[in-house]
Scaffold this motif. Structure first.
Motif, short mmCIF file in Angstrom:
data_model
loop_
_atom_site.label_atom_id
_atom_site.label_comp_id
_atom_site.label_asym_id
_atom_site.label_seq_id
_atom_site.Cartn_x
_atom_site.Cartn_y
_atom_site.Cartn_z
N GLU A 1 2.63 -10.43 -13.75
CA GLU A 1 2.92 -9.24 -12.97
C GLU A 1 2.66 -9.49 -11.48
N GLU A 2 1.61 -10.25 -11.20
CA GLU A 2 1.28 -10.56 -9.81
C GLU A 2 2.35 -11.43 -9.18
N ASN A 3 2.89 -12.38 -9.95
CA ASN A 3 3.98 -13.22 -9.46
C ASN A 3 5.23 -12.38 -9.20
N GLU A 4 5.50 -11.42 -10.08
CA GLU A 4 6.62 -10.51 -9.86
C GLU A 4 6.44 -9.77 -8.53
N ARG A 5 5.24 -9.28 -8.32
CA ARG A 5 4.97 -8.47 -7.14
C ARG A 5 5.17 -9.27 -5.85
N ILE A 6 4.65 -10.49 -5.81
CA ILE A 6 4.76 -11.28 -4.58
C ILE A 6 6.20 -11.73 -4.35
N ASN A 7 7.03 -11.68 -5.41
CA ASN A 7 8.45 -12.05 -5.26
C ASN A 7 9.35 -10.85 -5.03
N GLY A 8 8.76 -9.69 -4.74
CA GLY A 8 9.56 -8.55 -4.31
C GLY A 8 9.54 -7.33 -5.19
N THR A 9 8.95 -7.42 -6.40
CA THR A 9 8.86 -6.24 -7.27
C THR A 9 7.76 -5.32 -6.76
N LEU A 10 8.06 -4.04 -6.67
CA LEU A 10 7.06 -3.05 -6.25
C LEU A 10 6.36 -2.49 -7.48
N ILE A 11 5.03 -2.57 -7.50
CA ILE A 11 4.25 -2.08 -8.62
C ILE A 11 3.27 -1.04 -8.09
N PHE A 12 3.39 0.20 -8.58
CA PHE A 12 2.58 1.30 -8.09
C PHE A 12 1.63 1.78 -9.18
N ASP A 13 0.41 2.12 -8.78
CA ASP A 13 -0.58 2.68 -9.69
C ASP A 13 -1.21 3.90 -9.02
N HIS A 14 -0.70 5.09 -9.37
CA HIS A 14 -1.16 6.34 -8.76
C HIS A 14 -1.06 6.27 -7.23
N ALA A 15 0.08 5.81 -6.76
CA ALA A 15 0.29 5.60 -5.32
C ALA A 15 0.59 6.91 -4.62
N SER A 16 0.12 7.02 -3.39
CA SER A 16 0.37 8.19 -2.56
C SER A 16 1.78 8.14 -1.98
N TYR A 17 2.19 9.26 -1.38
CA TYR A 17 3.49 9.31 -0.74
C TYR A 17 3.58 8.30 0.41
N ALA A 18 2.48 8.15 1.15
CA ALA A 18 2.48 7.19 2.26
C ALA A 18 2.70 5.77 1.76
N GLU A 19 2.05 5.40 0.65
CA GLU A 19 2.21 4.05 0.12
C GLU A 19 3.61 3.84 -0.44
N VAL A 20 4.11 4.80 -1.21
CA VAL A 20 5.44 4.68 -1.80
C VAL A 20 6.50 4.61 -0.70
N GLY A 21 6.42 5.52 0.27
CA GLY A 21 7.42 5.55 1.33
C GLY A 21 7.45 4.29 2.16
N GLN A 22 6.26 3.77 2.51
CA GLN A 22 6.21 2.58 3.34
C GLN A 22 6.75 1.36 2.60
N ARG A 23 6.43 1.25 1.30
CA ARG A 23 6.93 0.11 0.52
C ARG A 23 8.45 0.16 0.36
N LEU A 24 8.97 1.36 0.15
CA LEU A 24 10.43 1.49 0.05
C LEU A 24 11.09 1.15 1.39
N ALA A 25 10.45 1.51 2.48
CA ALA A 25 10.98 1.15 3.80
C ALA A 25 11.03 -0.36 3.96
#
Length: 338
Positions: free
Chosen positions: A261-285
């Motif tokens: 899962e960590e390798n997926e994440r560093i290669n561009g997959t977004l993985i959220f765990d109870h993420a706030s709007y600020a975190e979700v929005g910034q990652r999508l940006a």
């Protein structure tokens, strides 16, 4: 690249190395400095470097038939076949197939690479002694430092590092998400500084996730040993462990992590765990190149994984799993209470 005074890297190895391509196209200052220093230490490599450079420059634009023929001749020569292709001499079919395949693969790789480089280059700001490298939305950048350390820098992330390491330690600054493959030097520890933590290593492989908009900073260790410092507190991490720092309450927690899962994440997959709007929005940006304006009134705790979905599919997922309606307006993310 393994440096050996008598054995330069092959032509194929050079043209397949993204950092060498950056050096030839002057697309990255750190790669340029790295290969210049390598050439200074191994002057006998000059002819091979020049042959590879000419091939890379040759295919910077769409090649003509004449250029392809010239490159084919050069590649045949580099593979040890001195016979001219245009002469009517018998060539073993396997050799002919291998050379033709190599030409096709090389043209394809170079055209894709150069097109991407020209379309959207990472932003490098070079100061008197520091380089500040920022990766555009949807991209991942491979950086090789002069000490041999390799950094995979994710979209929206910034790495600041010296043009050369001259002090007793090697210090870089990170804002964002990166994986480090640190070259071991006994008397010169490597330090990654974020806005919240200092991470000290000698030689190891680890990930750091430290966006200013995120509530948590994560340090994930694959190999070696890492020590994380915060004011007067110090934590040592062992391979297979992740250290999570909660910026809101100032606490630390240690846990195991999923390597796949960590390798997926560093290669561009977004993985959220109870993420706030600020975190979700910034990652999508970062991933999709959209605009995002933080809004503390929007209260979500989103958990999920986003890999190769389109932005429209992602918005549908958010609409389905939260109490808000998400949509884009003039390429800006908007969320309104349902």
């Amino acid at each position: 690249m393994q440096e050996n005074e008598n054995t330069p890297p092959s032509l194929e190895e050079l043209i397949a190395d993204p950092s060498f391509v950056n050096y030839c196209l002057e697309a990255n200052e750190a790669d340029r400095l790295f290969w210049q220093e390598s050439l200074q230490q191994n002057p006998s490599f000059q002819p091979r470097f020049e042959d590879a450079r000419k091939l890379i420059i040759l295919f910077k634009d769409s090649p003509s038939d004449t250029e392809i023929t010239s490159a084919r001749h050069r590649l045949f020569h580099s593979l040890g076949f001195d016979k001219e292709i245009t002469k009517k001499r018998k060539i073993f079919p396997l050799y002919r197939w291998a050379a033709a395949a190599a030409i096709v693969v090389f043209i394809g790789l170079m055209s894709v690479y150069v097109t991407r480089q020209m379309r959207e280059k990472p932003i490098a700001v070079v100061g008197q002694s520091q380089i500040r490298q920022t990766v555009p939305a949807g991209k991942i950048m491979h950086i090789r430092l002069l000490d041999g350390t390799v950094v995979d820098l994710s979209a929206g992330s910034t790495l600041t590092y010296p043009t050369t390491f001259t002090d007793s330690s090697r210090i870089v600054t990170l804002e964002g998400d990166a994986r480090f493959f640190v070259t071991h030097i006994d008397d010169k520890p490597f330090v990654v500084r974020t806005a919240d933590l200092d991470i000290h290593v000698l030689g190891t492989t680890f990930n750091v996730q430290s966006f200013q908009t995120d509530r948590h900073v994560r340090v994930v260790l694959f190999e070696g040993s890492v020590q994380v410092n915060k004011n007067n507190r110090s934590y040592r991490i062992s391979p297979g462990q992740a250290l999570i720092y909660d910026k809101k309450n100032g606490s630390f927690a240690m846990s195991a992590f999923n390597p796949d899962e960590e390798n997926e994440r560093i290669n561009g997959t977004l993985i959220f765990d109870h993420a706030s709007y600020a975190e979700v929005g910034q990652r999508l940006a970062h991933k999709y190149g959209i605009e995002f304006i933080p809004d503390n009134r929007i209260d979500i705790a989103f958990s999920g994984k986003i890999s190769n979905e389109s932005i429209d599919e992602v918005l549908k997922k958010l609409n389905f799993t939260t109490n808000y309606h998400f949509y884009l307006e003039s390429n800006t993310l908007i969320a309104k209470q349902k």
